[in-house]
Design a protein around this motif. Sequence first.
Motif, PDB file in Angstrom:
ATOM      1  N   ALA A  88      37.887  32.039  43.067  1.00 10.41           N
ATOM      2  CA  ALA A  88      36.497  31.703  43.381  1.00 10.41           C
ATOM      3  C   ALA A  88      35.717  32.931  43.843  1.00 10.41           C
ATOM      4  O   ALA A  88      34.514  33.046  43.599  1.00 10.41           O
ATOM      5  CB  ALA A  88      36.447  30.620  44.463  1.00 10.41           C
ATOM      6  N   MET A  89      36.414  33.870  44.519  1.00 11.07           N
ATOM      7  CA  MET A  89      35.734  35.065  45.010  1.00 11.07           C
ATOM      8  C   MET A  89      35.467  36.064  43.906  1.00 11.07           C
ATOM      9  O   MET A  89      34.487  36.812  43.956  1.00 11.07           O
ATOM     10  CB  MET A  89      36.577  35.724  46.117  1.00 11.07           C
ATOM     11  N   ARG A  90      36.320  36.144  42.919  1.00 15.79           N
ATOM     12  CA  ARG A  90      36.143  37.101  41.834  1.00 15.79           C
ATOM     13  C   ARG A  90      36.563  36.475  40.520  1.00 15.79           C
ATOM     14  O   ARG A  90      37.670  36.698  40.036  1.00 15.79           O
ATOM     15  CB  ARG A  90      36.946  38.370  42.125  1.00 15.79           C
ATOM     16  N   PRO A  91      35.703  35.618  39.938  1.00 16.09           N
ATOM     17  CA  PRO A  91      36.065  34.972  38.669  1.00 16.09           C
ATOM     18  C   PRO A  91      36.361  36.030  37.612  1.00 16.09           C
ATOM     19  O   PRO A  91      35.634  36.999  37.462  1.00 16.09           O
ATOM     20  CB  PRO A  91      34.800  34.172  38.313  1.00 16.09           C
ATOM     21  N   TRP A  92      37.432  35.851  36.887  1.00 18.70           N
ATOM     22  CA  TRP A  92      37.795  36.789  35.845  1.00 18.70           C
ATOM     23  C   TRP A  92      38.387  36.007  34.690  1.00 18.70           C
ATOM     24  O   TRP A  92      39.478  35.486  34.760  1.00 18.70           O
ATOM     25  CB  TRP A  92      38.796  37.810  36.369  1.00 18.70           C
ATOM     26  N   PHE A  93      37.619  35.922  33.652  1.00 14.46           N
ATOM     27  CA  PHE A  93      38.052  35.156  32.508  1.00 14.46           C
ATOM     28  C   PHE A  93      38.186  36.077  31.304  1.00 14.46           C
ATOM     29  O   PHE A  93      37.605  35.849  30.280  1.00 14.46           O
ATOM     30  CB  PHE A  93      37.046  34.034  32.182  1.00 14.46           C
ATOM     31  N   GLY A  94      38.943  37.155  31.434  1.00 14.63           N
ATOM     32  CA  GLY A  94      39.033  38.190  30.425  1.00 14.63           C
ATOM     33  C   GLY A  94      38.696  37.729  29.025  1.00 14.63           C
ATOM     34  O   GLY A  94      39.397  36.930  28.441  1.00 14.63           O
ATOM     35  N   GLY A  95      37.600  38.236  28.492  1.00  9.75           N
ATOM     36  CA  GLY A  95      37.201  37.879  27.144  1.00  9.75           C
ATOM     37  C   GLY A  95      36.463  36.562  27.044  1.00  9.75           C
ATOM     38  O   GLY A  95      36.105  36.138  25.959  1.00  9.75           O
ATOM     39  N   GLU A  96      36.241  35.878  28.182  1.00 11.51           N
ATOM     40  CA  GLU A  96      35.579  34.577  28.137  1.00 11.51           C
ATOM     41  C   GLU A  96      34.152  34.654  28.652  1.00 11.51           C
ATOM     42  O   GLU A  96      33.614  33.675  29.135  1.00 11.51           O
ATOM     43  CB  GLU A  96      36.377  33.545  28.943  1.00 11.51           C
ATOM     44  N   ARG A 138      26.209  30.993  35.638  1.00 10.66           N
ATOM     45  CA  ARG A 138      26.989  32.218  35.821  1.00 10.66           C
ATOM     46  C   ARG A 138      26.393  33.324  34.959  1.00 10.66           C
ATOM     47  O   ARG A 138      26.086  33.130  33.784  1.00 10.66           O
ATOM     48  CB  ARG A 138      28.446  31.964  35.454  1.00 10.66           C
ATOM     49  N   VAL A 139      26.220  34.490  35.563  1.00 10.05           N
ATOM     50  CA  VAL A 139      25.636  35.642  34.881  1.00 10.05           C
ATOM     51  C   VAL A 139      26.686  36.735  34.783  1.00 10.05           C
ATOM     52  O   VAL A 139      27.415  37.004  35.746  1.00 10.05           O
ATOM     53  CB  VAL A 139      24.397  36.170  35.637  1.00 10.05           C
ATOM     54  N   LEU A 140      26.770  37.359  33.614  1.00 14.07           N
ATOM     55  CA  LEU A 140      27.698  38.456  33.399  1.00 14.07           C
ATOM     56  C   LEU A 140      26.950  39.771  33.588  1.00 14.07           C
ATOM     57  O   LEU A 140      26.042  40.096  32.818  1.00 14.07           O
ATOM     58  CB  LEU A 140      28.298  38.391  31.993  1.00 14.07           C
ATOM     59  N   PHE A 141      27.320  40.511  34.635  1.00 12.39           N
ATOM     60  CA  PHE A 141      26.747  41.826  34.887  1.00 12.39           C
ATOM     61  C   PHE A 141      27.655  42.885  34.263  1.00 12.39           C
ATOM     62  O   PHE A 141      28.862  42.918  34.537  1.00 12.39           O
ATOM     63  CB  PHE A 141      26.600  42.082  36.389  1.00 12.39           C
ATOM     64  N   LYS A 160      31.336  42.934  45.693  1.00 12.02           N
ATOM     65  CA  LYS A 160      30.878  44.166  45.056  1.00 12.02           C
ATOM     66  C   LYS A 160      31.875  44.641  44.006  1.00 12.02           C
ATOM     67  O   LYS A 160      33.037  44.230  43.979  1.00 12.02           O
ATOM     68  CB  LYS A 160      30.714  45.260  46.118  1.00 12.02           C
ATOM     69  N   MET A 161      31.382  45.532  43.146  1.00  8.32           N
ATOM     70  CA  MET A 161      32.239  46.151  42.134  1.00  8.32           C
ATOM     71  C   MET A 161      31.687  47.533  41.819  1.00  8.32           C
ATOM     72  O   MET A 161      30.469  47.731  41.771  1.00  8.32           O
ATOM     73  CB  MET A 161      32.320  45.301  40.866  1.00  8.32           C
ATOM     74  N   ASP A 162      32.587  48.490  41.580  1.00  7.74           N
ATOM     75  CA  ASP A 162      32.184  49.851  41.288  1.00  7.74           C
ATOM     76  C   ASP A 162      31.584  49.973  39.893  1.00  7.74           C
ATOM     77  O   ASP A 162      31.994  49.279  38.953  1.00  7.74           O
ATOM     78  CB  ASP A 162      33.367  50.809  41.389  1.00  7.74           C
ATOM     79  N   PRO A 165      31.219  56.138  35.761  1.00  5.13           N
ATOM     80  CA  PRO A 165      30.784  56.827  34.537  1.00  5.13           C
ATOM     81  C   PRO A 165      31.844  56.739  33.441  1.00  5.13           C
ATOM     82  O   PRO A 165      33.036  56.877  33.698  1.00  5.13           O
ATOM     83  CB  PRO A 165      30.599  58.282  35.001  1.00  5.13           C
ATOM     84  N   GLY A 166      31.405  56.467  32.230  1.00  2.00           N
ATOM     85  CA  GLY A 166      32.309  56.440  31.097  1.00  2.00           C
ATOM     86  C   GLY A 166      32.970  55.112  30.811  1.00  2.00           C
ATOM     87  O   GLY A 166      33.749  55.010  29.866  1.00  2.00           O
ATOM     88  N   ARG A 167      32.681  54.090  31.607  1.00  2.00           N
ATOM     89  CA  ARG A 167      33.273  52.787  31.348  1.00  2.00           C
ATOM     90  C   ARG A 167      32.313  51.682  31.772  1.00  2.00           C
ATOM     91  O   ARG A 167      31.320  51.931  32.462  1.00  2.00           O
ATOM     92  CB  ARG A 167      34.614  52.632  32.070  1.00  2.00           C
ATOM     93  N   THR A 168      32.625  50.467  31.332  1.00  2.00           N
ATOM     94  CA  THR A 168      31.802  49.309  31.687  1.00  2.00           C
ATOM     95  C   THR A 168      32.666  48.298  32.425  1.00  2.00           C
ATOM     96  O   THR A 168      33.661  47.811  31.879  1.00  2.00           O
ATOM     97  CB  THR A 168      31.197  48.653  30.423  1.00  2.00           C
ATOM     98  N   ASN A 169      32.305  48.004  33.666  1.00  2.00           N
ATOM     99  CA  ASN A 169      32.986  46.969  34.440  1.00  2.00           C
ATOM    100  C   ASN A 169      32.195  45.672  34.360  1.00  2.00           C
ATOM    101  O   ASN A 169      30.960  45.692  34.332  1.00  2.00           O
ATOM    102  CB  ASN A 169      33.149  47.398  35.896  1.00  2.00           C
ATOM    103  N   GLU A 170      32.895  44.556  34.335  1.00  2.00           N
ATOM    104  CA  GLU A 170      32.247  43.255  34.234  1.00  2.00           C
ATOM    105  C   GLU A 170      32.360  42.494  35.547  1.00  2.00           C
ATOM    106  O   GLU A 170      33.437  42.412  36.138  1.00  2.00           O
ATOM    107  CB  GLU A 170      32.871  42.435  33.099  1.00  2.00           C
ATOM    108  N   LEU A 171      31.244  41.960  35.982  1.00  2.00           N
ATOM    109  CA  LEU A 171      31.189  41.176  37.212  1.00  2.00           C
ATOM    110  C   LEU A 171      30.416  39.894  36.931  1.00  2.00           C
ATOM    111  O   LEU A 171      29.299  39.946  36.425  1.00  2.00           O
ATOM    112  CB  LEU A 171      30.499  41.974  38.324  1.00  2.00           C
ATOM    113  N   GLN A 172      31.022  38.756  37.266  1.00  2.00           N
ATOM    114  CA  GLN A 172      30.353  37.480  37.065  1.00  2.00           C
ATOM    115  C   GLN A 172      29.906  36.924  38.413  1.00  2.00           C
ATOM    116  O   GLN A 172      30.701  36.823  39.352  1.00  2.00           O
ATOM    117  CB  GLN A 172      31.289  36.482  36.374  1.00  2.00           C
TER     118      GLN A 172
END
Length: 318
Positions: A88-96, A138-141, A160-162, A165-172
């Motif tokens: 619930a604190m960090r939803p992670w649905f890799g590829g979803e 739910r919004v994908l940042f 929070k999430m870092d 540079p050079g990569r894209t992190n996903e935060l929902q």
Amino acid sequence: MSSCAGVQSALDPAGSEADAVATLFWVMVAGGGLIWLLVVGLVIYASRLQKAPVSESTAGKVILFGGGIFPIVVLTALLAYAVWLMPAMRPWFGGEGEGLRRIEITGEQFWWRVRYLDASGAVLHEAANEVHMPVGERVLFLLKAKDVIHSFWIPSIGGKMDAIPGRTNELQLEATKPGSYRGICAEFCGTSHALMAFTVQAMEAEEFDRWLASAGPRQTAAADVTGAHPGLSLFLQNGCSACHTIDGTPAQGEIGPNLSAFGTRPTIAAGTLANTTDNLVRFIQYPDAIKPGVRMPGFSMLPRDEVTAIAAYLKGLE
């Protein structure tokens, strides 16, 4: 306002993720408080009430249960609860993340580039230092960084999430209450790290759709600005358009923040000053004095009436 409430408090949640963080915090506080009361009670009992010495066997049992078994049971229970809350604190649905609204956030020294994307990744609207998001969805940042590591954090809505540079992190994240909230950079990124805030406007989904439809890029005007606002002419003549974009004008620079609808923003310089004409004049003339390390050059050489005209024009953009 108390420290447990406000537009930047993780303990006054306005998002489902922030609600889980606040719940975990209060459970940990309660667990820690009970342990503290037990320890203080034992100290008072041993020092004030228990006058006779205890046997070696009794002392051994106290050490075993009080110093070993009890902490293990309590800490295991708290850890198990925290692990249970993690989804619930960090939803992670890799590829979803398909089908979610997508907002691309790029951290730069020292401001935030905000782009609203469609399903194909095309930019629907670009802004700076202000994020709009719908409530109940739910919004994908998509978090990026242009120069150094930044950290994207909206305490009232989620963790929070870092941005690296050079990569894209996903935060929902999912906002649960309409309102205006404050986000910050939570990773030291240079001289003006503390002056890198942004506002978050959480609104009902229908209102968000109307806002996004009205905020889309306007048709670029022809290069001839004869008869336009004098502030626009000065804006173009003094090279501001080399760095900044204003939709519907020849100003199409991509280095600095997009200034379209600038007049609607509550602050300037990434939350550093209120968006008033006087503050904008000061920032145009002496940006480094207000925000050390900022990459925008100062325009103190311009006559004040010209700077005031540029500021008035920008304030009128809606």
